[in-house]
Design a protein around this motif. Structure first.
Motif, PDB file in Angstrom:
ATOM      1  N   ARG A  15       1.084  -1.115  -0.057  1.00 27.82           N
ATOM      2  CA  ARG A  15       0.388  -0.005  -0.098  1.00 27.82           C
ATOM      3  C   ARG A  15       0.638   1.198   0.146  1.00 27.82           C
ATOM      4  O   ARG A  15       1.669   1.480   1.043  1.00 27.82           O
ATOM      5  CB  ARG A  15      -1.058   0.169   1.390  1.00 27.82           C
ATOM      6  N   VAL A  16       0.935   2.257  -0.979  1.00 21.38           N
ATOM      7  CA  VAL A  16       2.336   3.343  -1.197  1.00 21.38           C
ATOM      8  C   VAL A  16       0.988   4.648  -1.233  1.00 21.38           C
ATOM      9  O   VAL A  16      -0.031   4.370  -2.259  1.00 21.38           O
ATOM     10  CB  VAL A  16       3.016   2.986  -1.965  1.00 21.38           C
ATOM     11  N   VAL A  17       0.945   5.582  -0.706  1.00 18.93           N
ATOM     12  CA  VAL A  17       0.551   6.661  -0.940  1.00 18.93           C
ATOM     13  C   VAL A  17       1.594   7.656  -1.429  1.00 18.93           C
ATOM     14  O   VAL A  17       2.876   7.139  -1.888  1.00 18.93           O
ATOM     15  CB  VAL A  17       0.690   7.753   1.194  1.00 18.93           C
ATOM     16  N   ALA A  18       0.936   8.641  -2.718  1.00 20.10           N
ATOM     17  CA  ALA A  18       1.795   8.572  -4.265  1.00 20.10           C
ATOM     18  C   ALA A  18       0.843  10.199  -3.855  1.00 20.10           C
ATOM     19  O   ALA A  18       0.004  10.034  -3.925  1.00 20.10           O
ATOM     20  CB  ALA A  18       1.652   8.042  -5.508  1.00 20.10           C
ATOM     21  N   SER A  19       1.919  11.192  -4.540  1.00 24.40           N
ATOM     22  CA  SER A  19       1.055  12.337  -5.191  1.00 24.40           C
ATOM     23  C   SER A  19       0.624  11.993  -6.450  1.00 24.40           C
ATOM     24  O   SER A  19       0.843  11.465  -7.015  1.00 24.40           O
ATOM     25  CB  SER A  19       2.213  13.031  -5.420  1.00 24.40           C
ATOM     26  N   LYS A  20      -0.706  12.844  -6.340  1.00 24.51           N
ATOM     27  CA  LYS A  20      -1.932  12.489  -7.203  1.00 24.51           C
ATOM     28  C   LYS A  20      -1.657  13.018  -8.586  1.00 24.51           C
ATOM     29  O   LYS A  20      -1.652  11.980  -9.726  1.00 24.51           O
ATOM     30  CB  LYS A  20      -2.936  13.319  -7.035  1.00 24.51           C
ATOM     31  N   CYS A  21      -0.546  13.798  -8.961  1.00 24.35           N
ATOM     32  CA  CYS A  21      -0.386  14.556 -10.054  1.00 24.35           C
ATOM     33  C   CYS A  21       0.956  13.488 -10.722  1.00 24.35           C
ATOM     34  O   CYS A  21       0.976  13.603 -12.026  1.00 24.35           O
ATOM     35  CB  CYS A  21       0.979  15.625  -9.845  1.00 24.35           C
ATOM     36  N   LEU A  22       1.355  12.398  -9.886  1.00 25.26           N
ATOM     37  CA  LEU A  22       2.494  11.083 -11.129  1.00 25.26           C
ATOM     38  C   LEU A  22       1.652  10.406 -11.522  1.00 25.26           C
ATOM     39  O   LEU A  22       1.327   9.318 -10.677  1.00 25.26           O
ATOM     40  CB  LEU A  22       3.276  11.144  -9.835  1.00 25.26           C
ATOM     41  N   GLU A  23       1.809  10.619 -12.748  1.00 23.99           N
ATOM     42  CA  GLU A  23       0.685   9.247 -13.390  1.00 23.99           C
ATOM     43  C   GLU A  23      -0.543   9.464 -13.928  1.00 23.99           C
ATOM     44  O   GLU A  23      -1.442   8.856 -14.179  1.00 23.99           O
ATOM     45  CB  GLU A  23       1.333   7.922 -13.443  1.00 23.99           C
ATOM     46  N   PHE A  24      -1.615   9.676 -12.577  1.00 24.82           N
ATOM     47  CA  PHE A  24      -2.644   9.524 -11.836  1.00 24.82           C
ATOM     48  C   PHE A  24      -3.751  10.879 -12.131  1.00 24.82           C
ATOM     49  O   PHE A  24      -5.032  10.527 -12.977  1.00 24.82           O
ATOM     50  CB  PHE A  24      -3.226   9.292 -10.140  1.00 24.82           C
ATOM     51  N   GLU A  25      -3.357  12.015 -12.202  1.00 27.15           N
ATOM     52  CA  GLU A  25      -4.790  12.792 -12.382  1.00 27.15           C
ATOM     53  C   GLU A  25      -4.044  14.512 -12.771  1.00 27.15           C
ATOM     54  O   GLU A  25      -2.574  14.678 -12.508  1.00 27.15           O
ATOM     55  CB  GLU A  25      -5.338  12.982 -11.400  1.00 27.15           C
ATOM     56  N   ALA A  26      -4.651  14.750 -13.491  1.00 28.62           N
ATOM     57  CA  ALA A  26      -3.808  16.636 -14.338  1.00 28.62           C
ATOM     58  C   ALA A  26      -4.200  17.054 -12.990  1.00 28.62           C
ATOM     59  O   ALA A  26      -4.768  17.887 -13.530  1.00 28.62           O
ATOM     60  CB  ALA A  26      -4.612  16.691 -15.311  1.00 28.62           C
ATOM     61  N   VAL A  27      -3.558  17.684 -11.391  1.00 28.44           N
ATOM     62  CA  VAL A  27      -3.735  18.861 -10.885  1.00 28.44           C
ATOM     63  C   VAL A  27      -2.779  19.031 -10.358  1.00 28.44           C
ATOM     64  O   VAL A  27      -3.063  19.584  -9.241  1.00 28.44           O
ATOM     65  CB  VAL A  27      -4.049  17.158  -9.296  1.00 28.44           C
ATOM     66  N   ARG A  28      -1.699  18.903 -11.400  1.00 26.13           N
ATOM     67  CA  ARG A  28      -0.448  20.111 -10.838  1.00 26.13           C
ATOM     68  C   ARG A  28      -0.815  21.257 -10.846  1.00 26.13           C
ATOM     69  O   ARG A  28      -2.182  21.705 -11.670  1.00 26.13           O
ATOM     70  CB  ARG A  28       0.540  19.617 -11.789  1.00 26.13           C
ATOM     71  N   TYR A  29      -0.066  21.871 -10.150  1.00 24.17           N
ATOM     72  CA  TYR A  29      -0.586  24.274 -10.393  1.00 24.17           C
ATOM     73  C   TYR A  29      -1.158  24.373 -11.617  1.00 24.17           C
ATOM     74  O   TYR A  29      -2.001  25.101 -11.964  1.00 24.17           O
ATOM     75  CB  TYR A  29       0.193  24.854  -9.620  1.00 24.17           C
ATOM     76  N   GLY A  31      -1.839  22.195 -13.950  1.00 23.48           N
ATOM     77  CA  GLY A  31      -2.729  21.663 -14.513  1.00 23.48           C
ATOM     78  C   GLY A  31      -2.638  20.161 -15.522  1.00 23.48           C
ATOM     79  O   GLY A  31      -2.704  19.851 -16.565  1.00 23.48           O
ATOM     80  N   SER A  32      -1.564  20.379 -14.879  1.00 24.32           N
ATOM     81  CA  SER A  32      -0.441  18.693 -15.882  1.00 24.32           C
ATOM     82  C   SER A  32      -0.398  18.025 -14.809  1.00 24.32           C
ATOM     83  O   SER A  32      -0.489  18.157 -13.964  1.00 24.32           O
ATOM     84  CB  SER A  32       1.279  19.201 -16.447  1.00 24.32           C
ATOM     85  N   VAL A  33      -0.534  16.681 -15.854  1.00 25.34           N
ATOM     86  CA  VAL A  33       0.191  15.042 -15.206  1.00 25.34           C
ATOM     87  C   VAL A  33       1.237  14.881 -15.304  1.00 25.34           C
ATOM     88  O   VAL A  33       2.261  15.701 -16.227  1.00 25.34           O
ATOM     89  CB  VAL A  33      -0.986  14.302 -15.827  1.00 25.34           C
ATOM     90  N   ILE A  34       2.894  14.517 -14.530  1.00 23.47           N
ATOM     91  CA  ILE A  34       3.746  14.515 -14.558  1.00 23.47           C
ATOM     92  C   ILE A  34       4.123  12.418 -14.402  1.00 23.47           C
ATOM     93  O   ILE A  34       3.561  12.164 -13.983  1.00 23.47           O
ATOM     94  CB  ILE A  34       4.125  14.433 -12.789  1.00 23.47           C
TER      95      ILE A  34
END
Length: 340
Positions: A15-29, A31-34
């Motif tokens: 079980r891993v907590v991950a930043s949502k912007c890493l491959e999952f959703e375009a929520v970077r400031y 509007g991008s996905v990383i």
């Protein structure tokens, strides 16, 4: 993937907590996905819990940037364009997130983020046009680091380094497997877990691995519950650092000693030469392990004890060793030939 005739210890799902912007959703400031190759590779093998602290407190996408600012000696989280102080909102969300978080095995953060980055996050003297006066962890990530300091914690940029990535994945699957053993409450499963990880632990910290051997031998005097508790405390210590070349050579020489009586002179000399070549930095670690694996398969009576040394995480997660192997270099750089 088959481990040849080396017995497998089944991989649990971390079980891993991950930043949502890493491959999952375009929520970077912006509007991008990383793009994060490690996260993308892990998706079939891991249960992710994703989070974007800024979105969770209502900042939206896209959004104005935020920064950590030192105000009267205290760190504050401020949006420079509006001068909005969102420190309390972020603190409240973080506390609730950690309180509701189930047992997890690791974390992957977004580097450089003032909320979810963990290393070298800029701290400013003023919210607008201020200079950098210090570095630290992001507001959200800092509380995670304090609570989970011994866990596998990494940032996306650092996971591009193969040594860091290998250590992170190795530690992650050990933590996950141990959590599963603890949840079962079975001392027999703990013994099996230790047996299949025995030489992996010896690679990382020989002294602690011996201590773990001795701990498991004291079931009659300490009791299984006490042993499981004490054993769990040792695992983070074992993985507090990544092994170096000396540790790999120690394991190789230990293996040589254990199988020497089964080898003919040619086989023994070859393995000695391989270890020497690795010691002289003329052979990569992966190549050394492949040779050792062959000797274990052919000659060792304790094959299961080497299982996780050679297969610390699913083989599918290993990076390509030569990404450009099939590239036609000669097309752009033709071989010079003698003119007619």
């Amino acid at each position: 993937m088959s481990n040849c005739n080396i017995p497998e210890y089944p991989y649990s799902r971390p079980r891993v907590v991950a930043s949502k912007c890493l491959e999952f959703e375009a929520v970077r400031y912006n509007g991008s996905v990383i793009n994060c190759p490690t996260v993308r590779a892990l998706i079939p093998f891991v249960d992710f819990i994703t989070v974007c602290p800024e979105v969770e407190i209502g900042l939206g996408v896209p959004r104005d940037t935020i920064r950590i600012v030192l105000v009267d000696g205290k760190k504050r989280l401020i949006q420079p364009k509006t001068e909005t102080d969102i420190t309390e909102s972020m603190d409240n969300f973080t506390d609730k997130f950690l309180n509701d978080l189930p047992d997890v095995d690791g974390f992957i953060f977004k580097s450089g983020s003032p909320t979810i980055g963990i290393r070298k996050i800029k701290i400013y003297a003023a919210s607008d046009k201020g200079f950098v006066i210090d570095y630290g962890s992001g507001f959200f990530a800092d509380k995670i680091v304090q609570k989970y300091a011994e866990y596998p914690l990494e940032e996306d940029d650092r996971l591009r380094n193969n040594i860091i990535r290998n250590h992170f994945l190795t530690k992650l699957f050990v933590f996950s497997d141990l959590r599963t053993v603890k949840e079962s409450g079975s001392f027999e499963k703990l013994e099996r877990f230790h047996k299949y990880n025995r030489y992996l632990f010896r690679l990382y910290d020989r002294d602690l691995a011996v201590k773990m051997d001795q701990l498991l031998e004291n079931k009659s005097s300490l009791g299984s519950d006490k042993i499981m508790t004490e054993y769990g405390k040792l695992i983070p210590q074992v993985f507090s650092r990544s092994p170096g070349s000396n540790e790999f050579m120690d394991i190789a020489n230990e293996l040589l000693l254990s199988v020497a009586s089964s080898l003919n002179d040619v086989e023994e000399k070859y393995l000695e030469q391989v270890i020497k070549k690795y010691a002289d930095n003329r052979m990569a670690c992966d190549a050394l392990l492949e040779v050792l694996k062959l000797y274990v398969m052919r000659f060792s009576d304790s094959k299961e004890e080497y299982s996780r040394l050679f297969f610390p995480y699913p083989e599918e997660l290993k990076n390509e060793s030569e990404p450009d192997r099939d590239r036609d270099f000669w097309a752009n750089f033709p071989i010079l030939t003698k003119p007619d």
